[in-house]
Write a protein that holds these residues in place. Structure first.
Motif, PDB file in Angstrom:
ATOM      1  N   VAL A  99      31.065 112.553  33.360  1.00 56.07           N
ATOM      2  CA  VAL A  99      31.166 111.094  33.420  1.00 56.07           C
ATOM      3  C   VAL A  99      30.041 110.480  32.599  1.00 56.07           C
ATOM      4  N   ASN A 100      28.871 111.095  32.671  1.00 57.46           N
ATOM      5  CA  ASN A 100      27.744 110.585  31.886  1.00 57.46           C
ATOM      6  C   ASN A 100      28.071 110.575  30.406  1.00 57.46           C
ATOM      7  N   GLN A 103      29.919 107.618  29.745  1.00 61.99           N
ATOM      8  CA  GLN A 103      29.053 106.452  29.870  1.00 61.99           C
ATOM      9  C   GLN A 103      28.180 106.290  28.640  1.00 61.99           C
ATOM     10  N   ASN A 104      27.724 107.425  28.100  1.00 61.82           N
ATOM     11  CA  ASN A 104      26.822 107.377  26.965  1.00 61.82           C
ATOM     12  C   ASN A 104      27.457 106.820  25.717  1.00 61.82           C
ATOM     13  N   ILE A 108      31.700 103.224  29.664  1.00 60.43           N
ATOM     14  CA  ILE A 108      31.429 102.804  31.043  1.00 60.43           C
ATOM     15  C   ILE A 108      30.156 101.993  31.010  1.00 60.43           C
ATOM     16  N   THR A 109      30.240 100.749  31.477  1.00 64.45           N
ATOM     17  CA  THR A 109      29.062  99.895  31.381  1.00 64.45           C
ATOM     18  C   THR A 109      28.462  99.517  32.726  1.00 64.45           C
ATOM     19  N   HIS A 110      29.164  99.851  33.798  1.00 60.96           N
ATOM     20  CA  HIS A 110      28.586  99.503  35.097  1.00 60.96           C
ATOM     21  C   HIS A 110      27.915 100.739  35.681  1.00 60.96           C
ATOM     22  N   ASP A 111      27.128 100.534  36.721  1.00 56.44           N
ATOM     23  CA  ASP A 111      26.464 101.654  37.350  1.00 56.44           C
ATOM     24  C   ASP A 111      27.428 102.285  38.349  1.00 56.44           C
ATOM     25  N   TRP A 112      28.098 103.309  37.899  1.00 57.18           N
ATOM     26  CA  TRP A 112      29.151 103.897  38.722  1.00 57.18           C
ATOM     27  C   TRP A 112      28.585 104.669  39.907  1.00 57.18           C
ATOM     28  N   ALA A 255      34.993 107.333  38.510  1.00 55.45           N
ATOM     29  CA  ALA A 255      34.476 106.095  37.909  1.00 55.45           C
ATOM     30  C   ALA A 255      35.580 105.329  37.218  1.00 55.45           C
ATOM     31  N   VAL A 257      36.648 103.162  34.051  1.00 50.28           N
ATOM     32  CA  VAL A 257      36.200 103.091  32.668  1.00 50.28           C
ATOM     33  C   VAL A 257      36.319 101.641  32.204  1.00 50.28           C
ATOM     34  N   ASP A 258      35.175 100.997  32.065  1.00 55.71           N
ATOM     35  CA  ASP A 258      35.181  99.551  31.787  1.00 55.71           C
ATOM     36  C   ASP A 258      35.942  99.190  30.518  1.00 55.71           C
TER      37      ASP A 258
END
Lengths: 347, 269, 278
Positions: A99-100, A103-104, A108-112, A255, A257-258
């Motif tokens: 998931v990281n 995010q990287n 993903i922009t929120h703190d999941w 998570a 995905v924004d």
């Protein structure tokens, strides 16, 4: 002859026009929306049951129909697919690192991780699948170095489950929980890893593929998620589960995905789906499909099926996923070194 | 000139060949059929009528039909240009044609990913146009188009080469325009090869697996073709679904190829 | 099949380019661009980067496995393909039409289905598979014999269909002459037929070799994915793509591309020189 050919051509043309007119994918229309789920291979049966429940729940609550599109791949492969362009709205993967990765890339922009369970929706442990009756008498990690033993474990490059397996093995050795391997000795633990790896006969690309191989008669033992073993047994397989004395707690994150939900306009339903997975209802289903769960009430109720482990550790023992990726799974890491220097290998 | 096998050696050869073909080709097909029907006809029906399967079959078929349409037009034009025109780079074009035939499907998918993936070369353009190619049907269409490209062109080349140009000249002197010349003089002669090429292309497109796996991702309900459905069913321990799907796909493709063979035989009579 | 691509004598005009542009765009965008993209990606870190990826032990093994299994398969396929074509063209026997139709089956069957069928027939859970493993120590699934079987299945039509027309059109007079001079069937075959068939044989062999090195669908199911044991180059590329080893994926893809292209080029060259000497 001429007329017959004209007929053939007309048929072909008609069918082409027909197909061009009717597109096979559902467009979001009124009262219907599509949610795309990208998951790892292991929980597919669980999601198979949970999704209809959520669909009913959502319909009752909002009058809107939710259509699901699911994809199940090895956790690493799925994570990379999302990075590569697969627009999953929700990702349910095997390990935090996958998931990281998403995010990287800014998807993903929120703190999941900002919820009670740190973003973890289910857990499991690393265990062994052995043949019915455990004919070889496998009891713990040290049995895995026996000569002539054929072991199955997936490939860490594509499978999250494989990574958990390696961590459990290496961790148990480091912690001094493996007979014959001194604790706190990276050298000795690496040697142990090497010895076990040299017994691996098939390294498939995902946890599910690996256990399927085992079911086909390959190998004497499969290192896998406890979850895979239980799901397999539920579908009629006769292999047995052996829980080693020391193993790692597998924590599976989930998570939203924004980037995808904002693009598809599905944020509300996506977040509702993720929240739904933490309800007792959904957690029950996870439990029925072999997953240990995070909802405490349900966990207590199902403890019979999930015995406690003598020495249970987590990724925290290794200092977290960042450390793990650099120290163990990088090109110069412990795992690669072990693979390149397998004992008795004529490569 | 055919004869009945005369010597013992001849009979032995025949026997060897039959044994080989039986063992290599027929035995596996038999095993598949047995596996598909192992749990009875009702299980087969259940698999056949499963919505995800039908969806995947539909996707496979219509991608294949679209590919056939495009190949019919562009493949024929390419064959025409190769035979009738002279230009620099003609032999280069000719050699390029065979590449898709030999390239591994995974490589095909990967090439497309490099072009159309999120980090791909064309991705800024695609974002601006809001088109999704990777992990969507357009990408799978392109992949299938790539792998089936040589079939049509190679099929058309000899036919175009053998066209009798005097007929065309005659028609031209009689005042026939380009289109009339094409439709009335040329087309009847290339018709059979065209149809044969289309059926070969269709069969090849239907069975594509590696490339669409990499570029499509196998998302259920969105980018899952019949081949990917079979692959997924094996993963889900739904073996009957997988075998029945394999039988259906196989029959469909075999049917198309047999049709093509029959057409070819009829036209050369 | 003598395809002289030199019929063209078209002067440039609007209608010429009306046809040429689609053709160029088509081939250019469909084939040239993807190939260039992969070349560029593989050479991203220069030639040394490419060579490094190719010489990794795991990659080297995959390439080696691919080459030797394809080569062995081609050998068997050429011999049996020749035998099959000979039998089809020269002999009359019940079931001949059926045999002829069966030849085309592998072309029609999707490669994935081929893999599934082989697992169903020889998998360790089957009676046959278990028997072979125990009594003959022969493992087929998840081992190289399985790979070779899968490749044999897929490439079977290529040699047969390449040889058949040539065999059919052979000048029978030569063979008849040999017969009247007292040569048996085998001698006739060796001395008269085989040399005449040699170009077509080679062509068919190269075709099936080229097809085999890129095979994926059947192999991935039958062979599994064991590095250093049953991982072919195509399957390795998939693993590299899925594990984000992009340079490795491109590098090995280039090797595969080069190998198939070279093989096809040789086949073309041979075909050209053969038709010139006719």
């Amino acid at each position: 002859m001429k007329n017959k050919n004209k007929l053939i051509l007309t048929i072909i043309a008609l069918s082409l026009i027909l197909t061009a007119c009717s597109t096979p994918d559902e467009n979001d229309s009124e009262d219907q929306t599509t949610l795309i789920l990208g998951a790892y291979t292991t929980p597919r049966e669980a999601y198979g049951e949970i999704i209809p429940l959520f669909q009913a729940y959502w319909l009752a609550r909002t009058g809107e129909t939710v259509v699901f599109e699911e994809s199940y791949l090895g956790s690493g492969a799925q994570s990379r697919a999302v990075v590569e362009g697969f627009e999953a709205d929700v990702v349910a993967l095997s390990l935090e690192a996958d998931v990281n990765r998403i995010q990287n890339t800014g998807l993903i922009t929120h703190d999941w991780k900002a919820n009670d369970t740190g973003g973890i929706v289910t857990t499991s442990i690393v265990a062994f699948a052995v043949r019915e009756g455990n004919p070889l008498g496998i009891a713990d990690w040290d049995d895995l170095t026996r000569a002539d033993l054929e072991i199955l474990t997936p490939n860490p490059n594509t499978s999250g489950g494989a990574m958990w397996n390696i961590l459990a093995l290496y961790g148990a050795a480091l912690r001094g929980q493996v007979a014959g391997v001194p604790g706190d000795d990276p050298e000795a633990a690496s040697n142990f890893l090497r010895e076990v790896l040299s017994n691996v006969s098939v390294m498939d690309k995902a946890a599910r593929d690996s256990i399927l191989n085992f079911e086909m008669g390959i190998g004497d033992l499969a290192i896998t998620y406890e979850n895979e073993i239980l799901v397999g047994r539920a579908s009629g397989q006769t292999y047995e589960r052996v829980i080693p004395s020391s193993t790692i707690l597998i924590e599976n994150p989930i998570a939203v995905v924004d980037a995808s939900v904002d693009k598809h306009g599905t944020r509300e339903v996506a977040e509702a789906f993720v929240a739904f997975l933490f309800t007792p209802e959904a957690q029950e289903i996870f439990a029925q499909h072999g997953l240990r769960i995070v909802n405490e009430d349900v966990a207590i109720a199902s403890v019979g099926e999930y015995p406690a482990v003598d020495d249970l550790f987590t990724v925290a023992y290794f200092g977290g996923w960042a450390n793990i990726m650099t120290e163990i799974f990088s090109e110069s890491g412990v795992y690669n070194n072990a693979m390149l220097n397998l004992p008795g290998d004529a490569q | 000139m055919t004869t009945k096998p005369r010597t013992l050696r001849a009979w032995a050869l025949l026997f060897l060949v039959l044994l080989y073909v039986g063992f290599l080709i027929l035995a596996p097909i038999g095993a598949l059929l047995r596996g598909a029907f192992r749990e009875g006809l009702s299980a087969v029906w259940e698999s056949l009528s499963a919505t995800p399967f039908l969806q995947s079959l539909w996707l496979s078929v219509w991608i294949a039909l679209l590919v056939v349409l495009v190949q019919a037009v562009l493949g024929s034009i390419t064959a025409w240009v190769l035979i009738r025109h002279d230009f620099i780079g003609k032999s280069l074009l000719n050699s390029l044609l065979d590449i898709p035939f030999a390239v591994s499907p995974v490589v095909v998918g990967y090439m497309l990913l490099l072009l159309f993936g999120r980090n791909g070369i064309l991705s800024p353009l695609l974002e601006r146009l809001e088109i999704q190619v990777a992990f969507a049907v357009p990408g799978m269409f392109l992949a299938t188009l790539f792998v089936s490209l040589p079939f049509m062109v190679r099929e058309m080349l000899p036919v175009v080469a053998q066209l009798d140009r005097s007929q065309e000249f005659a028609a031209a002197t009689l005042g026939a325009g380009s289109w009339t010349r094409f439709w009335k003089v040329i087309f009847p002669h290339i018709k059979t090869a065209l149809i044969y090429g289309m059926t070969l292309t269709f069969a090849r497109a239907l069975g594509e697996f590696g490339a669409v796996l990499v570029i499509g991702g196998g998302v259920q309900g969105r980018t899952e073709t019949a081949t990917l459905y079979i692959f997924r069913s094996l993963d889900e321990r739904q073996n009957i679904d997988a075998y029945v799907g394999a039988v259906v796909l196989g029959c469909l493709s075999i049917g198309i190829v047999l049709l093509a063979d029959a057409l070819k035989r009829r036209s050369t009579k | 099949m003598d395809l002289t691509l030199s019929q063209g004598r078209r002067k440039s005009g609007f209608s010429t380019w009306f046809l040429r542009i689609p053709a160029f765009l088509y081939i250019g965008s469909m084939i040239l661009i993807p190939v260039l993209v992969i070349l560029q990606d593989g050479l991203r870190e220069g030639l040394s980067g490419l060579i490094h990826q190719i010489t990794l032990p795991i990659a080297r093994y995959a390439i080696g496995l691919t080459l030797w299994t394809s080569a062995l398969m081609t050998l068997i396929n050429t011999i049996m393909g020749l035998a099959t074509a000979y039998v089809l063209v020269r002999y009359d026997f019940p079931g001949k039409r059926i045999l002829n139709a069966i030849i085309d089956l592998p072309l029609a069957i999707p490669s994935l289905v081929t893999g599934v069928m082989l697992v169903m027939l020889y998998g360790p859970q089957t009676a046959l598979g278990a028997f072979l493993a125990e009594k003959l120590s022969l493992q087929i699934i998840f081992a190289s014999p399985g790979i070779i079987l899968a490749l044999l299945f897929i490439s079977f039509p290529f040699v047969v269909r390449t040889i058949q027309p040539v065999l059919q059109n052979l000048d029978f007079a030569q063979e008849q002459a040999a017969h009247t001079l007292g040569a048996g069937e085998w001698t006739t075959f060796r001395r008269v037929v085989l040399p005449a068939l040699a170009p077509a044989l080679l062509n068919g062999a190269l075709l099936s070799f080229s097809r085999a090195i890129g095979e994926f669908g059947a192999v991935v199911v039958v062979a599994g994915n064991i590095p250093f044991k049953t991982q072919t180059a195509a399957v390795y590329v998939l693993g590299a793509v899925e594990s984000d080893n992009r340079l490795g994926a491109s590098a090995i893809s280039i090797v595969l591309l080069a190998a198939s292209t070279v093989t096809m080029l040789i086949a073309h060259r041979l075909q050209k020189s053969w038709s010139r000497s006719q």
